[in-house]
Structures are given as structure tokens and as C-alpha cells.
Design a protein around this motif. Structure first.
Motif, PDB file in Angstrom:
ATOM      1  N   UNK A   5       0.839  -1.207   0.000  1.00  0.00           N
ATOM      2  CA  UNK A   5       0.000   0.000   0.000  1.00  0.00           C
ATOM      3  C   UNK A   5       0.867   1.247   0.000  1.00  0.00           C
ATOM      4  N   UNK A   6       1.937   1.230   0.760  1.00  0.00           N
ATOM      5  CA  UNK A   6       2.828   2.390   0.838  1.00  0.00           C
ATOM      6  C   UNK A   6       3.502   2.644  -0.501  1.00  0.00           C
ATOM      7  N   UNK A   7       3.857   1.565  -1.219  1.00  0.00           N
ATOM      8  CA  UNK A   7       4.509   1.729  -2.519  1.00  0.00           C
ATOM      9  C   UNK A   7       3.535   2.254  -3.563  1.00  0.00           C
ATOM     10  N   UNK A   8       2.258   1.872  -3.460  1.00  0.00           N
ATOM     11  CA  UNK A   8       1.297   2.267  -4.478  1.00  0.00           C
ATOM     12  C   UNK A   8       0.676   3.636  -4.208  1.00  0.00           C
ATOM     13  N   UNK A   9       0.784   4.162  -2.979  1.00  0.00           N
ATOM     14  CA  UNK A   9       0.188   5.457  -2.682  1.00  0.00           C
ATOM     15  C   UNK A   9       0.769   6.582  -3.556  1.00  0.00           C
ATOM     16  N   UNK A  10       2.110   6.669  -3.771  1.00  0.00           N
ATOM     17  CA  UNK A  10       2.626   7.718  -4.671  1.00  0.00           C
ATOM     18  C   UNK A  10       2.095   7.555  -6.096  1.00  0.00           C
ATOM     19  N   UNK A  35       6.983   9.000 -13.910  1.00  0.00           N
ATOM     20  CA  UNK A  35       7.871   8.536 -12.833  1.00  0.00           C
ATOM     21  C   UNK A  35       7.172   7.494 -11.974  1.00  0.00           C
ATOM     22  N   UNK A  36       5.863   7.669 -11.764  1.00  0.00           N
ATOM     23  CA  UNK A  36       5.104   6.718 -10.958  1.00  0.00           C
ATOM     24  C   UNK A  36       5.049   5.342 -11.630  1.00  0.00           C
ATOM     25  N   UNK A  37       5.095   5.323 -12.952  1.00  0.00           N
ATOM     26  CA  UNK A  37       5.063   4.038 -13.663  1.00  0.00           C
ATOM     27  C   UNK A  37       6.220   3.141 -13.235  1.00  0.00           C
ATOM     28  N   UNK A  38       7.352   3.734 -12.957  1.00  0.00           N
ATOM     29  CA  UNK A  38       8.521   2.951 -12.584  1.00  0.00           C
ATOM     30  C   UNK A  38       8.330   2.237 -11.253  1.00  0.00           C
ATOM     31  N   UNK A  39       7.461   2.783 -10.401  1.00  0.00           N
ATOM     32  CA  UNK A  39       7.206   2.161  -9.101  1.00  0.00           C
ATOM     33  C   UNK A  39       6.053   1.165  -9.145  1.00  0.00           C
ATOM     34  N   UNK A  40       5.344   1.085 -10.273  1.00  0.00           N
ATOM     35  CA  UNK A  40       4.210   0.168 -10.381  1.00  0.00           C
ATOM     36  C   UNK A  40       4.703  -1.247 -10.614  1.00  0.00           C
ATOM     37  N   UNK A  41       4.010  -2.200  -9.993  1.00  0.00           N
ATOM     38  CA  UNK A  41       4.369  -3.594 -10.244  1.00  0.00           C
ATOM     39  C   UNK A  41       3.690  -4.058 -11.538  1.00  0.00           C
ATOM     40  N   UNK A  42       4.005  -5.277 -11.929  1.00  0.00           N
ATOM     41  CA  UNK A  42       3.520  -5.835 -13.198  1.00  0.00           C
ATOM     42  C   UNK A  42       1.994  -5.844 -13.270  1.00  0.00           C
ATOM     43  N   UNK A  43       1.344  -6.249 -12.191  1.00  0.00           N
ATOM     44  CA  UNK A  43      -0.121  -6.321 -12.162  1.00  0.00           C
ATOM     45  C   UNK A  43      -0.737  -4.936 -12.312  1.00  0.00           C
ATOM     46  N   UNK A  44      -0.193  -3.966 -11.605  1.00  0.00           N
ATOM     47  CA  UNK A  44      -0.714  -2.594 -11.685  1.00  0.00           C
ATOM     48  C   UNK A  44      -0.528  -2.025 -13.094  1.00  0.00           C
ATOM     49  N   UNK A  45       0.592  -2.337 -13.728  1.00  0.00           N
ATOM     50  CA  UNK A  45       0.823  -1.867 -15.096  1.00  0.00           C
ATOM     51  C   UNK A  45      -0.181  -2.479 -16.065  1.00  0.00           C
ATOM     52  N   UNK A  46      -0.486  -3.758 -15.867  1.00  0.00           N
ATOM     53  CA  UNK A  46      -1.482  -4.411 -16.725  1.00  0.00           C
ATOM     54  C   UNK A  46      -2.857  -3.778 -16.531  1.00  0.00           C
ATOM     55  N   UNK A  47      -3.206  -3.435 -15.302  1.00  0.00           N
ATOM     56  CA  UNK A  47      -4.485  -2.763 -15.032  1.00  0.00           C
ATOM     57  C   UNK A  47      -4.527  -1.384 -15.692  1.00  0.00           C
ATOM     58  N   UNK A  48      -3.421  -0.673 -15.603  1.00  0.00           N
ATOM     59  CA  UNK A  48      -3.353   0.666 -16.208  1.00  0.00           C
ATOM     60  C   UNK A  48      -3.460   0.568 -17.731  1.00  0.00           C
ATOM     61  N   UNK A  49      -2.820  -0.446 -18.309  1.00  0.00           N
ATOM     62  CA  UNK A  49      -2.928  -0.679 -19.754  1.00  0.00           C
ATOM     63  C   UNK A  49      -4.396  -0.894 -20.132  1.00  0.00           C
ATOM     64  N   UNK A  50      -5.073  -1.770 -19.383  1.00  0.00           N
ATOM     65  CA  UNK A  50      -6.478  -2.067 -19.644  1.00  0.00           C
ATOM     66  C   UNK A  50      -7.337  -0.805 -19.568  1.00  0.00           C
ATOM     67  N   UNK A  51      -7.057   0.038 -18.577  1.00  0.00           N
ATOM     68  CA  UNK A  51      -7.819   1.275 -18.398  1.00  0.00           C
ATOM     69  C   UNK A  51      -7.598   2.242 -19.565  1.00  0.00           C
ATOM     70  N   UNK A  52      -6.366   2.382 -19.986  1.00  0.00           N
ATOM     71  CA  UNK A  52      -6.038   3.359 -21.029  1.00  0.00           C
ATOM     72  C   UNK A  52      -6.397   2.889 -22.438  1.00  0.00           C
ATOM     73  N   UNK A  53      -6.093   1.647 -22.753  1.00  0.00           N
ATOM     74  CA  UNK A  53      -6.313   1.129 -24.101  1.00  0.00           C
ATOM     75  C   UNK A  53      -7.673   0.457 -24.273  1.00  0.00           C
ATOM     76  N   UNK A  54      -8.315   0.115 -23.146  1.00  0.00           N
ATOM     77  CA  UNK A  54      -9.616  -0.562 -23.152  1.00  0.00           C
ATOM     78  C   UNK A  54      -9.570  -1.929 -23.846  1.00  0.00           C
ATOM     79  N   UNK A  55      -8.428  -2.557 -23.783  1.00  0.00           N
ATOM     80  CA  UNK A  55      -8.233  -3.926 -24.265  1.00  0.00           C
ATOM     81  C   UNK A  55      -7.247  -4.607 -23.310  1.00  0.00           C
ATOM     82  N   UNK A  56      -7.231  -5.917 -23.363  1.00  0.00           N
ATOM     83  CA  UNK A  56      -6.269  -6.666 -22.557  1.00  0.00           C
ATOM     84  C   UNK A  56      -4.859  -6.391 -23.065  1.00  0.00           C
TER      85      UNK A  56
END
Length: 182
Positions: A5-10, A35-56
Motif C-alpha cells: 500500500x505504501x509503494x502504491x500510494x505515490x 515517474x510513478x510508472x517505474x514504481x508500479x508492479x507488473x499487475x498494476x501496469x497491466x491494469x493501467x494498460x487495460x484502463x487506457x487502451x480498453x483492451x487486454x
């Protein structure tokens, strides 16, 4: 509060600087998001991809590529994307690569219909008009510039080179004076 949680708050803070539509309020907020992207883990990046591109997101893609894709999309939303002409050129190159496995041959100057190519050869001016399908010279349709160049010179010539369309390859000398091209 867990370490995760502490890592994802920024990251959440940086995300909050980006509006719900993905539009940035300031260039600084885009920078913070990147800069925040660099602190995101793999799962969070996949979620962000889904949100932005609206595809898997692509399966089995490296974290670094997910970061690049998400970062590109964020910047595209904030600053605008590629122009239509650039998108069309990339689509053509993609089709050529799929069909031929090589895009080097497709890097030819694209001429718009109606453009005029003018070349002086041995004191005589030759004007070629670009058509949708080929060229017109002396009132007749021709399939290629090379055939026209060969007819004019009586020798084998690259048509684009003869008419000065290939950068840096125009021949100097008396037979090439007065060259103009569109």
C-alpha cells in the motif's frame, strides 16, 4: 498499512493528477505519472494498460514494454497523438513488412496526383504529370517513371533518380542543368 500500500500510494497520487479521462492538467503531472510508472508492479501496469487502451494487454510481455506502452498513451492523451499522415505511413509500412518481410523498398517518395516533374535533358524540357495510376508524358499515360526516363535518354535509368526524387543522387553535369522537380 502494508508495504505494498505504501509503494502504491505515490502512484495513486500521481494518477490523481491525471483526470478521469486521462487528460493531464500540466506537463509536470505527466512527468509525475511517468515517474510513478517505474514504481508500479507488473499487475498494476497491466491494469493501467487495460484502463487506457480498453483492451487486454499483450500476454507474456515484459514489464518494461508495458511501461513504455502506458507511458506513450499517457503522453498521447496529454499532448496529442500522431498526425493522420504519419499513422497512414506506419500502416503502409506495417502492411509492406507483413507482405514482403522488408520495408526498405517501400521508402519511395509519394507523389500526389497532379504534381508535375520537370527535367531538362540535352536542351529539351520534359514535363511529367503524376496521375492516380501512373504518369502522363507527352499526352500519353505511362506506367512508370523509369520507362519514361529510358524513352527520353535511350538508356536504362531509374525514373525517380532521373527526375531528382532520390535525395543526393541527382547527376551533375551539362545534361542535368535546369532540373526542377515537385
Amino acid at each position: 498499512m502494508s508495504m505494498n500500500d505504501a509503494q502504491e500510494r505515490p502512484v495513486d497520487d500521481a494518477l490523481s493528477e491525471i483526470g478521469r479521462t486521462g487528460e493531464s492538467r500540466t506537463p509536470r503531472s505527466v512527468g509525475a505519472k511517468l515517474q510513478a510508472l517505474e514504481r508500479m508492479d507488473y499487475t498494476a501496469l497491466r491494469l493501467e494498460w487495460r484502463r487506457l487502451y480498453r483492451v487486454e494487454p499483450p500476454k507474456r510481455v515484459a514489464r518494461e514494454f508495458l511501461m513504455l506502452g502506458v507511458g506513450w498513451k499517457l503522453q498521447e492523451q496529454a499532448y496529442g497523438g500522431l498526425r493522420g499522415t504519419t499513422r497512414r505511413m506506419l500502416a503502409e509500412l506495417s502492411q509492406t513488412l507483413e507482405r514482403d518481410g522488408d520495408v526498405t523498398r517501400s521508402r519511395v517518395t509519394r507523389l500526389k496526383p497532379g504534381a508535375k516533374l520537370i527535367r531538362e535533358w540535352h536542351g529539351k524540357s520534359h514535363t511529367v504529370v503524376v496521375l492516380e495510376e501512373g504518369f502522363e508524358w507527352r499526352g500519353k499515360p505511362w506506367r512508370s517513371l523509369s520507362v519514361i526516363a529510358r524513352t527520353i535518354t535511350g538508356m536504362h535509368w531509374s525514373g525517380p533518380r532521373f527526375f531528382g526524387l532520390n535525395a543526393g543522387t541527382r547527376k551533375s553535369g551539362p545534361e542535368a542543368t535546369g532540373v526542377a522537380h515537385a
